[in-house]
Design a protein around this motif. Structure first.
Motif, PDB file in Angstrom:
ATOM      1  N   SER A   1      21.714  62.959  39.986  1.00 10.39           N
ATOM      2  CA  SER A   1      21.431  61.658  40.595  1.00 10.39           C
ATOM      3  C   SER A   1      22.199  61.473  41.902  1.00 10.39           C
ATOM      4  N   ASN A   2      23.396  62.042  42.024  1.00 13.13           N
ATOM      5  CA  ASN A   2      24.116  61.981  43.304  1.00 13.13           C
ATOM      6  C   ASN A   2      25.262  62.981  43.334  1.00 13.13           C
ATOM      7  N   PRO A   3      25.076  64.137  44.021  1.00 10.06           N
ATOM      8  CA  PRO A   3      26.143  65.158  44.050  1.00 10.06           C
ATOM      9  C   PRO A   3      27.388  64.708  44.798  1.00 10.06           C
ATOM     10  N   PHE A   4      27.282  63.600  45.570  1.00 12.21           N
ATOM     11  CA  PHE A   4      28.456  63.137  46.312  1.00 12.21           C
ATOM     12  C   PHE A   4      29.227  62.048  45.581  1.00 12.21           C
ATOM     13  N   GLY A   5      28.628  61.503  44.498  1.00 12.69           N
ATOM     14  CA  GLY A   5      29.266  60.393  43.799  1.00 12.69           C
ATOM     15  C   GLY A   5      30.496  60.837  43.030  1.00 12.69           C
ATOM     16  N   PHE A   6      31.428  59.910  42.858  1.00 13.29           N
ATOM     17  CA  PHE A   6      32.605  60.218  42.056  1.00 13.29           C
ATOM     18  C   PHE A   6      32.256  60.115  40.580  1.00 13.29           C
TER      19      PHE A   6
END
Lengths: 276, 299
Positions: free
Chosen positions: A43-48
């Motif tokens: 869903s988001n590879p940059f999310g923490f």
């Protein structure tokens, strides 16, 4: 003029640090995602991660069989690296200090063989050692590393031993040391810095090598760390969290090695490259 | 010189000393390098399939097969293309980094050098796996969220772009290594030479073109040689990143030879390819060294 120079310096800094971040970003992204679940990564590879859990590391550590793979890599690397250093230093010493014809022939053959890429001999190598029943053994692999590593090592030591004055050795011989004692007590300690550079280059090569061990080590319990990681990625190809954790586990020992020997590594690479 | 070691007069004494000091090295060198090399040449003249005990002498037919094998040459030319872009980009980027990180005062110079070098500590297999994730997930995510058309699908699945992923990873991997060699070269250039040129009114660009670059030719000989050798022999990154796909569009020559021998079980043909590859790469590298040596100047 001064303002212009300051501006140029600012531009250079910004460009260098931007590039620095780009270079390291793949590792940061792997690290970040090693704490996340597959769903969170997609869903988001940059999310923490919602929580910094070590669960992926624990699962990957167990399922890939990290400990045996690490020990295989360690045993193979340590024995190969030490063997290459000691035998090659002795050989180079003999080659420098005596002018027998066979020395020149061997030295020339070894230097010339450095041009032969591994791929040019891998097929007959597997054929020969396979027919002798010597494949699938860590010790055969160590033996082969001695063969593949000795040419460069002899070449490297040869250049350095030439610059050592022989008076020291003569003094030791007069004091009653045997030839072997002279080598180990007088000459080998003088080669310390070359030996360190050589060990670093060989550790990086053997620890990270893939093609040769993939041909020699067939059964799973003999596999080295890169082989194990590669097979793990084939088996769990869609469980991204585990894959990222396994990559971090494989990278970590090298980073520790690097931090411990940082200055020596850069110097070792410089020496190795210039000699080559 | 002879006093220390060559006190041996008799042949037997010489032999003992030789075996003591050079015996192990001679044994491993002969059995791991020389024997397979010679046996490999012999294999290229047989039709061994890897299983049967007996195989037949087939003269030059393996070489003939290789020369007529369109797939081999497609893969070879693809590798030449990959090597060409890698050599140009690795060396220009490596030199630019080294140039920016020597001489001038840069804050955190060592940190930067270390950062650019780090990919070289890690094996090609691991780097390939890291970048497979970057190309197939991270960049696709970026492309779709920020609406960047050319990033919105995975390059690894695109036959015209997949080869470039290999070039990108190799440039990222090797530029820091070559940077270290260039830094060593740059710090050997006498300062007086640069200072004299500056006093004579040479601009930064003139100093680079007329003094620094000519004096860096020896470093370039080494770095270009290394990049060519590694480029032609690349296997790990190729395997872990693209595995030759999609549709074999990224199968470089090393992987091609591997598959011919170990998967298609045509050892004789595979070895003929491997041997031909060795001859071609040696010829290319030696030509490169010969021509770049002519550019060398005395400081």
């Amino acid at each position: 003029m001064k303002a212009l120079r300051r501006f140029a310096s600012l531009v250079r800094h910004v460009a260098l640090y931007a590039l620095f971040l780009v270079y390291l970003s793949p590792f940061f992204l792997v690290l970040l995602n090693s704490f996340k679940s597959r769903r969170e990564i997609i869903s988001n590879p940059f999310g923490f991660p919602p929580e910094w859990s070590l669960q992926n590391f624990i699962t990957a550590f167990q399922r890939m069989g990290f400990v045996p793979a690490f020990l295989n890599s360690l045993v193979i690397t340590v024995f190969s690296v030490i063997g290459i250093a000691v035998f090659s230093a002795m050989t180079a010493y003999l080659f420098v200090r005596t002018d027998w014809r066979i020395n020149k022939v061997m030295f020339f053959a070894m230097v010339a063989s450095m041009l032969i890429p591994f791929q040019a001999i891998m097929i007959p190598l597997v054929r020969i050692y396979g027919s002798l029943g010597m494949l699938n053994s860590r010790w055969s692999l160590v033996y082969m590393y001695l063969g593949f590593g000795s040419s460069f090592a002899v070449f490297l030591y040869h250049g350095f031993i030439k610059s050592i004055p022989k008076e020291l050795e003569e003094a030791a011989m007069i004091d009653g040391c045997s030839r072997l004692q002279v080598f180990f007590r007088v000459v080998f300690p003088l080669l310390r810095s070359t030996t360190l550079s050589l060990i670093i280059l060989n550790v990086l090569w053997i620890w990270n090598d893939f093609l040769l061990p993939s041909l020699v080590l067939i059964s799973a319990n003999n596999r080295t760390l890169p082989l194990t990681t590669f097979h793990f990625h084939g088996t769990y190809s869609s469980d991204y969290g585990l894959l990222m954790a396994s990559l971090m586990l494989t990278i970590l020992p090298v980073i520790i090695f690097y931090v411990a020997l940082q200055q020596h590594i850069i110097r070792g690479v410089m020496e190795g490259a210039i000699k080559a | 010189m002879e006093r220390v070691l060559a006190s041996e007069k008799k042949f037997v004494d010489k032999l003992k000393t030789y075996l003591l000091f050079a015996g192990p090295t001679t044994l491993v060198f002969a059995t791991v390098i020389i024997l397979p090399f010679l046996f490999g040449i012999y294999l290229t003249f047989t039709n061994w399939d890897g299983l049967s005990k007996a195989y037949v002498f087939v003269s030059f037919s393996n070489y003939q097969k290789v020369l007529q094998d369109a797939a081999f040459w497609t893969s070879f030319l693809r590798t030449v293309k990959y090597v060409f872009y890698t050599v140009v980009l690795v060396n220009s980027l490596g030199f630019a980094l080294a140039y920016a990180l020597t001489g001038n005062k840069v804050l955190g110079q060592n940190l930067l050098r270390t950062g650019f070098f780090v990919p070289n500590l890690i094996g090609g297999i691991i780097l390939g796996l890291v970048w497979r994730f970057i190309f197939s997930n991270v960049l696709v995510y970026l492309g779709r969220t920020l609406n960047i058309g050319f990033l919105s699908y995975s390059w690894l699945a695109n036959p015209t772009k997949a080869l470039w992923t290999l070039v990108i990873v190799s440039v990222w991997q090797y530029s820091g290594y070559m940077m270290i060699i260039f830094i060593a070269g740059l710090s050997n250039i006498p300062r007086e030479l640069i200072e004299a040129a500056t006093i004579d009114g040479a601009t930064g660009f003139q100093r680079l073109r007329t003094i620094i670059l000519p004096l860096m030719v020896p470093a370039f000989i080494v770095t270009v040689f290394l990049t060519i050798q590694r480029g032609f022999m690349v296997y790990d990154v190729n395997l872990a990143l693209t595995n030759g796909g999609p549709f074999k569009t990224t199968e470089l020559i090393s992987m091609f030879v591997y598959e011919k021998a170990f998967l298609a079980q045509q050892y004789g043909v595979g070895q003929a390819q491997a041997f031909l590859l060795f001859v071609l790469v040696a010829a290319i590298s030696l030509t490169q060294v010969y021509f770049t040596k002519k550019l060398e100047v005395e400081a």
